[in-house]
Design an enzyme around this catalytic site. Structure first.
Site, short mmCIF file in Angstrom:
data_model
loop_
_atom_site.label_atom_id
_atom_site.label_comp_id
_atom_site.label_asym_id
_atom_site.label_seq_id
_atom_site.Cartn_x
_atom_site.Cartn_y
_atom_site.Cartn_z
N HIS A 120 0.91 -1.27 0.03
CA HIS A 120 0.10 -0.15 -0.13
C HIS A 120 0.77 1.28 0.01
O HIS A 120 1.91 1.20 0.69
CB HIS A 120 -0.83 0.05 1.31
CG HIS A 120 -1.87 0.98 1.41
ND1 HIS A 120 -1.76 2.34 1.90
CD2 HIS A 120 -3.16 1.05 1.10
CE1 HIS A 120 -2.77 2.96 2.04
NE2 HIS A 120 -3.63 2.19 1.44
N ASP A 197 3.27 -5.07 7.85
CA ASP A 197 2.09 -4.23 7.77
C ASP A 197 0.66 -5.04 7.75
O ASP A 197 0.51 -5.92 6.99
CB ASP A 197 2.07 -3.32 6.36
CG ASP A 197 0.74 -2.78 6.08
OD1 ASP A 197 -0.28 -2.85 6.72
OD2 ASP A 197 0.58 -2.19 5.27
N GLN A 200 -4.47 -5.56 6.82
CA GLN A 200 -5.51 -6.53 6.20
C GLN A 200 -5.69 -7.62 7.11
O GLN A 200 -6.69 -8.19 7.25
CB GLN A 200 -5.50 -6.63 4.81
CG GLN A 200 -5.42 -5.42 3.96
CD GLN A 200 -6.92 -4.87 4.01
OE1 GLN A 200 -7.86 -5.51 3.91
NE2 GLN A 200 -6.94 -3.57 3.53
N LYS A 223 -10.38 -0.76 10.46
CA LYS A 223 -10.61 -2.07 9.45
C LYS A 223 -10.86 -3.31 10.29
O LYS A 223 -11.16 -4.52 9.72
CB LYS A 223 -9.35 -2.21 8.89
CG LYS A 223 -8.83 -1.17 7.83
CD LYS A 223 -7.73 -1.64 7.06
CE LYS A 223 -7.14 -0.63 5.99
NZ LYS A 223 -7.84 0.28 5.15
N CYS A 362 -4.82 2.47 -3.82
CA CYS A 362 -3.46 3.04 -2.98
C CYS A 362 -2.34 2.12 -3.37
O CYS A 362 -1.42 1.78 -2.34
CB CYS A 362 -3.66 3.21 -1.51
SG CYS A 362 -4.97 4.58 -1.35
N1 7TS Z 1 -1.85 -0.77 4.69
C1 7TS Z 1 -2.43 -1.72 4.05
C2 7TS Z 1 -2.46 -2.99 3.72
C3 7TS Z 1 -4.02 -1.14 3.79
O1 7TS Z 1 -4.84 -1.75 3.21
C4 7TS Z 1 -4.01 0.24 4.31
C5 7TS Z 1 -5.38 0.79 4.05
C6 7TS Z 1 -3.13 0.83 5.09
C7 7TS Z 1 -1.85 0.35 5.13
C8 7TS Z 1 -3.38 2.38 5.46
O2 7TS Z 1 -4.48 2.35 6.51
P1 7TS Z 1 -4.62 3.61 7.20
O3 7TS Z 1 -5.75 3.12 8.18
O4 7TS Z 1 -3.61 4.29 7.96
O5 7TS Z 1 -5.25 4.34 5.92
N2 7TS Z 1 -6.12 0.42 2.71
C9 7TS Z 1 -7.15 1.05 2.29
C10 7TS Z 1 -7.87 0.33 1.03
O6 7TS Z 1 -7.30 -0.67 0.49
N3 7TS Z 1 -8.93 1.17 0.59
O7 7TS Z 1 -8.77 1.99 1.40
C11 7TS Z 1 -7.96 1.96 2.60
#
Ligand code: 7TS
Length: 406
Positions: A120, A197, A200, A223, A362
């Protein structure tokens, strides 16, 4: 699936009183059960106060609840030490914290950071910024077009200059679950630190930091049924201890004089200012909710949905699924329908109440590799049903016919 009662689960989510909603965008963010909403509301209604400050009952109660949330997170990822849990705003902030507090302080020109082409943007851009400022070299483990990592050259990619290996556990585009234990073992051979990371994977798999023996791990509360604005950075305590703070302010100090300050203990050293107390309490409630159902039951149910969805989607003419061909995968399916732009398709689906994401997710390096600008992505969580998958597939077939007729 006998123990897993999806109808009962759905009844916990106020948003699903709208029966027409088919929410297939949990990889972006999950819906919230009333238990989480109530926990946040209870804090604001009944014991709201700042933490670590007042010698009065309300503040002590708030502090206790905030600490209890931290302990729940530690237990959830099997960390034996609550001090290893830093509350952040989310995965993005957790990664940036390490980029600022560890990488910028410890790395020098010519050192290397190894990530993958599957990341990401939040696990790419912070390291690009570090590279630009410090002369560190950013290297990538390549991906195969089938959505897996190409680890064939891992021994050449890891050198004695590699200081950090930062890898996505589960792809938010392909759904691929990466062999992170194997990658961590490789990284240790060259004494590189490891960052996982888990944004997910944390939602449905048992993430065990002791078993993984990673140095850092990050995820977001929103999430995994929790509120927005709360995330976690796990770090090995001795490592966190050795790092300087990312942000300065209240709560993160031990003492302040006009000329210098000393730092509070971990994890507080990294939590400057009034923290996201309500959000942390909400995350604690989300963890309770997940534990009540059982993470392995959630995983089994999601795999069941995934298999049904893959079978039905594969039967649709002119539909290309990215990934899910070899190895382990879960909860996220990206695809395109020939002749229909993903944004148009998402809009068509939305007209029937089906929420999917269209875009690059992203993860533009993945799009480049696939030679597409965007995909449709359907992602599943514990509240989705087989009926919803049927509705998605019926709508895809209908839309394909419509575009063919144009
Ligand atoms: N890493 C992964 C694997 C992600 O899917 C996401 C967000 C992030 C980092 C960033 O997370 P945040 O909570 O700091 O924004 N992924 C997504 C997505 O797939 N669609 O919207 C956000």
């Amino acid at each position: 699936m006998s123990k897993f009662d999806v109808n009962k689960i759905r009844s916990d989510f106020p948003v699903f009183t709208d029966k027409s909603l088919v929410y297939l965008d949990s990889a972006a963010t999950t819906q919230k059960p009333k238990q989480v909403i109530d926990a946040v509301s209870d804090f604001y209604s009944n014991y709201y106060a700042n933490v670590h400050r007042g010698i009065y009952e309300l503040s002590m109660k708030a502090t206790e609840a905030y600490h209890s949330a931290r302990q729940k997170v530690a237990n959830f990822i099997n960390s034996s030490d609550w001090r290893s849990i830093v509350f952040t705003g989310g995965t993005t902030e957790s990664i940036n914290l390490v980029a600022y507090s560890w990488a910028r302080k410890n790395l020098k020109t010519g050192d290397e950071i190894l990530i993958t082409e599957m990341e990401h943007h939040s696990n790419i851009v912070p390291w690009q910024l570090v590279a630009k400022e410090t002369g560190v070299i950013l290297k990538y483990i390549p991906i195969n077009t089938n959505g897996t990592l190409d680890l064939s050259n891992i021994d050449e990619l890891l050198t004695n200059k590699t200081k950090l290996v930062s890898v996505i556990h589960q792809s938010n585009v392909f759904g691929t679950i990466n062999p992170i234990k194997k990658i961590i073992t490789h990284a240790k051979r060259v004494n590189a630190l490891t960052f996982i990371d888990a944004a997910q994977s944390i939602t449905h798999s048992q993430v065990d930091v002791q078993d993984l023996d990673c140095d850092f791990l990050a995820f977001s509360g929103h999430k995994m049924l929790g509120p927005t604005g709360i995330g976690v950075l796990y770090g090995k305590p001795e490592l966190l201890d050795s790092m300087t703070p990312f942000m300065g302010g209240g709560d993160m100090i031990n003492s302040v004089t006009m000329t210098k300050s000393t730092w509070n203990d971990i994890p507080y050293k990294f939590e400057a200012g009034t923290p996201n107390i309500a959000q942390a309490i909400g995350l604690g409630a989300a963890i309770d909710y997940i534990n009540e159902i059982g993470i392995s039951n959630i995983h089994k149910y999601i795999q069941h949905l995934l298999n049904i969805a893959l079978e039905k989607l594969r039967a649709i003419d002119k539909l290309t699924i990215y990934g899910h061909q070899v190895g382990e995968s879960s909860s996220v399916i990206s695809f395109n329908l020939e002749g229909v732009h993903p944004h148009d398709l998402a809009q068509f689906l939305d007209q029937d109440g089906i929420a999917v994401r269209a875009g690059h997710h992203c993860a533009q390096p993945i799009m480049d590799k696939l030679g597409v600008s965007s995909t449709i992505r359907a992602s599943f969580y514990l509240y989705n049903t087989e009926k919803e998958i049927d509705k998605l597939c019926a709508n895809l077939i209908k839309t394909a016919k419509f575009f063919k007729g144009l």
